[in-house]
Design a protein around this motif. Sequence first.
Motif, PDB file in Angstrom:
ATOM      1  N   LEU A  65     -39.238 -37.864  17.373  1.00 28.83           N
ATOM      2  CA  LEU A  65     -39.001 -36.460  17.694  1.00 28.83           C
ATOM      3  C   LEU A  65     -38.329 -35.678  16.557  1.00 28.83           C
ATOM      4  O   LEU A  65     -38.213 -34.458  16.661  1.00 28.83           O
ATOM      5  CB  LEU A  65     -38.158 -36.341  18.960  1.00 28.83           C
ATOM      6  N   GLN A  66     -37.897 -36.373  15.527  1.00 27.29           N
ATOM      7  CA  GLN A  66     -37.277 -35.674  14.402  1.00 27.29           C
ATOM      8  C   GLN A  66     -38.310 -34.785  13.739  1.00 27.29           C
ATOM      9  O   GLN A  66     -39.452 -35.194  13.491  1.00 27.29           O
ATOM     10  CB  GLN A  66     -36.737 -36.648  13.380  1.00 27.29           C
ATOM     11  N   LYS A  67     -37.903 -33.576  13.451  1.00 25.93           N
ATOM     12  CA  LYS A  67     -38.801 -32.661  12.757  1.00 25.93           C
ATOM     13  C   LYS A  67     -38.702 -32.920  11.260  1.00 25.93           C
ATOM     14  O   LYS A  67     -37.610 -33.127  10.743  1.00 25.93           O
ATOM     15  CB  LYS A  67     -38.418 -31.224  13.066  1.00 25.93           C
ATOM     16  N   PRO A  68     -39.831 -32.886  10.580  1.00 25.47           N
ATOM     17  CA  PRO A  68     -39.777 -33.085   9.130  1.00 25.47           C
ATOM     18  C   PRO A  68     -39.025 -31.936   8.470  1.00 25.47           C
ATOM     19  O   PRO A  68     -39.085 -30.791   8.919  1.00 25.47           O
ATOM     20  CB  PRO A  68     -41.244 -33.081   8.696  1.00 25.47           C
ATOM     21  N   GLY A  70     -38.269 -29.014   6.203  1.00 25.40           N
ATOM     22  CA  GLY A  70     -39.260 -28.088   5.703  1.00 25.40           C
ATOM     23  C   GLY A  70     -38.688 -27.069   4.869  1.00 25.40           C
ATOM     24  O   GLY A  70     -38.880 -26.338   4.106  1.00 25.40           O
TER      25      GLY A  70
END
Length: 70
Positions: A65-68, A70
């Motif tokens: 669930l970690q967002k990359p 950006g």
Amino acid sequence: MVDRKGAAKLLGKSVMTIQWLEANDPDFPAAFTLGRNNSYFLTNDLRAYILLKAEEAKELKRKRLQKPAG
């Protein structure tokens, strides 16, 4: 202390699944013998195994669930 049947009941699995876990999951607690043909598990070891698997699942979910950045 429980035998394989008791371990299956404690974990909500079949005896065959317990045997499979013994053979295939290095994290699964080792059985010990008392007498000739009686194998047992410590209930605390089985509970620790479940807690370990739950923590591993939580960590996998966190990573998924970690967002990359950006």
